[in-house]
Each structure stands twice: as structure tokens, then as C-alpha cells.
Design an enzyme around this catalytic site. Structure first.
Site, PDB file in Angstrom:
ATOM      1  CB  SER A  94      -0.918   0.033   1.230  1.00  0.00           C
ATOM      2  OG  SER A  94      -1.794  -1.067   1.225  1.00  0.00           O
TER       3      SER A  94
HETATM    4  N1  SAH Z   1      -1.370  -4.582   3.761  1.00  0.00           N
HETATM    5  C1  SAH Z   1      -0.613  -4.904   2.576  1.00  0.00           C
HETATM    6  C2  SAH Z   1      -1.382  -4.528   1.315  1.00  0.00           C
HETATM    7  C3  SAH Z   1      -1.343  -5.642   0.315  1.00  0.00           C
HETATM    8  S1  SAH Z   1      -2.474  -5.505  -1.033  1.00  0.00           S
HETATM    9  C4  SAH Z   1       0.756  -4.247   2.597  1.00  0.00           C
HETATM   10  O1  SAH Z   1       0.997  -3.366   3.439  1.00  0.00           O
HETATM   11  O2  SAH Z   1       1.618  -4.639   1.799  1.00  0.00           O
HETATM   12  C5  SAH Z   1      -3.879  -6.399  -0.388  1.00  0.00           C
HETATM   13  C6  SAH Z   1      -3.655  -7.863  -0.083  1.00  0.00           C
HETATM   14  O3  SAH Z   1      -4.947  -8.430   0.217  1.00  0.00           O
HETATM   15  C7  SAH Z   1      -3.076  -8.697  -1.215  1.00  0.00           C
HETATM   16  O4  SAH Z   1      -1.891  -9.304  -0.789  1.00  0.00           O
HETATM   17  C8  SAH Z   1      -4.172  -9.740  -1.511  1.00  0.00           C
HETATM   18  O5  SAH Z   1      -3.672 -11.014  -1.876  1.00  0.00           O
HETATM   19  C9  SAH Z   1      -4.914  -9.785  -0.180  1.00  0.00           C
HETATM   20  N2  SAH Z   1      -6.293 -10.299  -0.255  1.00  0.00           N
HETATM   21  C10 SAH Z   1      -7.236 -10.117  -1.214  1.00  0.00           C
HETATM   22  N3  SAH Z   1      -8.377 -10.756  -0.910  1.00  0.00           N
HETATM   23  C11 SAH Z   1      -8.158 -11.392   0.288  1.00  0.00           C
HETATM   24  C12 SAH Z   1      -8.959 -12.236   1.128  1.00  0.00           C
HETATM   25  N4  SAH Z   1     -10.202 -12.572   0.821  1.00  0.00           N
HETATM   26  N5  SAH Z   1      -8.401 -12.698   2.273  1.00  0.00           N
HETATM   27  C13 SAH Z   1      -7.115 -12.368   2.614  1.00  0.00           C
HETATM   28  N6  SAH Z   1      -6.315 -11.591   1.863  1.00  0.00           N
HETATM   29  C14 SAH Z   1      -6.821 -11.096   0.711  1.00  0.00           C
END
Ligand code: SAH
Length: 205
Positions: A56
Site C-alpha cells: 500500500s
Molecule cells: N497490507 C498490505 C497490502 C497488500 S495488497 C501491505 O501493506 O503490503 C492487499 C492484499 O490483500 C493482497 O496481498 C491480496 O492477496 C490480499 N487479499 C485479497 N483478498 C483477500 C482475502 N479474501 N483474504 C485475505 N487476503 C486477501
């Protein structure tokens, strides 16, 4: 570079000193694997982290962390561990962090990264739509992917008096929704503006 990033976030309206200090302590360059982006690690941008996902944008991490209004020792659930960057910021805020990721390769990579960096979050592989029942209830919930609607299981796992920050909306743009659950279990929603997230997907895990 971290100090400059913190000043930039202050300039964009982040005022919570605990959040700013936490961001000032997390080495974001260690959460980015693609060396092509390393020299931009402290720019205020999202970057690819593999599996089609992104770390993010720091402003979004700061804004969501501020909206949580957490205090030390609270138990928080993060949905979407991704690179672990937001998770690390929550750890630096003194929270007991439970985080769930649906992509197994990302989960495994981030699990070893968090261990190497000494962050003691409880990481899970699975579908965040279901929350993490065995660690519930939570004082706070933060979702870091765009959900088509507020997942019911997450609301059920939120303590009375708790607060959740969830980007809601189908398509490219989501509304940042803050949900407050009062002591009788009634939930109130507030809209905190438009953001872009990768989609929250169900049932792959
Ligand atoms: N908080 C993270 C942001 C990653 S982007 C950071 O700081 O890097 C969002 C993430 O949500 C992705 O890795 C994606 O695989 C995950 N995601 C999407 N749908 C999901 C679900 N149903 N359960 C768990 N994770 C999920």
C-alpha cells in the site's frame, strides 16, 4: 528518507503522532523485493510485490492507521497481509496483530520476513472474508483490499465498542468506510473518502 516521508505525510494532513512515529520506524525498503523499485521505497507510492498485489501507498497506510484510533495493547485483525508493511506499522503502534493473506506464496514470504525483522504478528493463510474465528473477537479490524461490501463475518468478530476500517466498493475506486460498533452491537458507518485498492477476492485460499 524515512524522516522526509513522515514530513510529507504530515503535509498531507496526518496528525496522529503515534502513527507518524510508527511509520518513521519501519524500514519500508525491506518490504519491497523488486530491486527496480528499491530506490523509491520511501516515495509515497504503491509498488508491485508479486502475485499481482501491491504494497500500500504510505499515505493510505497512515490514513487507515489513523482512522483506527487504536491504543497500545489492543487486538487488531488485518485482512490482506501482502508485504507485511501495514502489519509492521500496526506492530510498531504496540498492537497485538493478527493478519490473514489468501495468497500462499505471499503469506510464506511475509511470514519469514516478519520473523527476520522481529515483528511478532500472528500470521494466517486463508480467506479473510471469514475473518480469523479462533483469534476473535477484535478491538479493531483493518482491511487492506477493496471489498465489494462489508463482510458480515468481520462485523461479527468485532468487539462491542470496536472500530473497523474497510475500503468498500466494486471496480477501480472504493469508499473508505469506518464502522463503529456500539455496546449494544449496533453498527454505524462513516464515509472517509475515495481510495484505490486491489480487490478482496473470495475462496482461493
Ligand atoms: N497490507 C498490505 C497490502 C497488500 S495488497 C501491505 O501493506 O503490503 C492487499 C492484499 O490483500 C493482497 O496481498 C491480496 O492477496 C490480499 N487479499 C485479497 N483478498 C483477500 C482475502 N479474501 N483474504 C485475505 N487476503 C486477501
Amino acid at each position: 528518507m524515512r524522516r522526509k516521508l513522515v514530513e510529507h505525510l504530515q503535509g498531507k494532513g496526518i496528525t496522529d503522532t503515534a502513527v507518524l512515529e510508527a511509520i518513521g520506524r519501519v524500514p519500508r525498503h525491506l518490504f519491497i523485493d523488486d530491486t527496480a523499485f528499491l530506490n523509491k521505497a520511501y516515495d509515497d507510492h504503491a509498488f508491485p510485490i508479486g502475485c499481482g498485489q501491491t504494497i500500500s501507498q504510505p499515505y493510505t497506510v497512515a490514513f487507515q492507521s489513523e482512522l483506527l484510533r487504536s491504543s497500545k495493547g489492543m487486538k487488531v485483525l488485518e485482512v490482506g497481509t501482502g508485504s507485511g508493511y501495514q502489519c509492521a506499522v500496526l506492530c510498531e503502534l504496540g498492537l497485538k496483530v493478527v493478519s490473514i493473506e489468501r495468497h500462499r506464496p505471499l503469506y510464506l514470504l511475509t511470514k519469514s520476513r516478519m520473523r527476520d525483522l522481529g515483528y511478532k504478528a500472528s500470521l494466517h493463510h486463508g480467506d479473510g472474508y471469514k475473518g480469523v474465528e479462533r483469534e476473535a473477537p477484535f478491538d479493531r479490524i483493518i482491511v487492506t483490499c477493496g471489498a465489494p461490501e462489508v463482510p458480515i463475518a468481520l462485523l461479527a468478530q468485532l468487539k462491542p465498542g470496536g472500530r473497523a476500517v474497510i475500503p468498500v466498493g466494486l471496480g477501480e475506486v472504493q469508499r473508505m468506510v469506518v464502522i463503529e460498533k456500539d455496546m449494544s452491537g449496533h453498527c454505524k458507518e462513516m464515509d472517509k473518502g475515495a481510495f484505490r485498492f486491489v480487490p478482496m477476492l473470495a475462496d482461493k485460499a
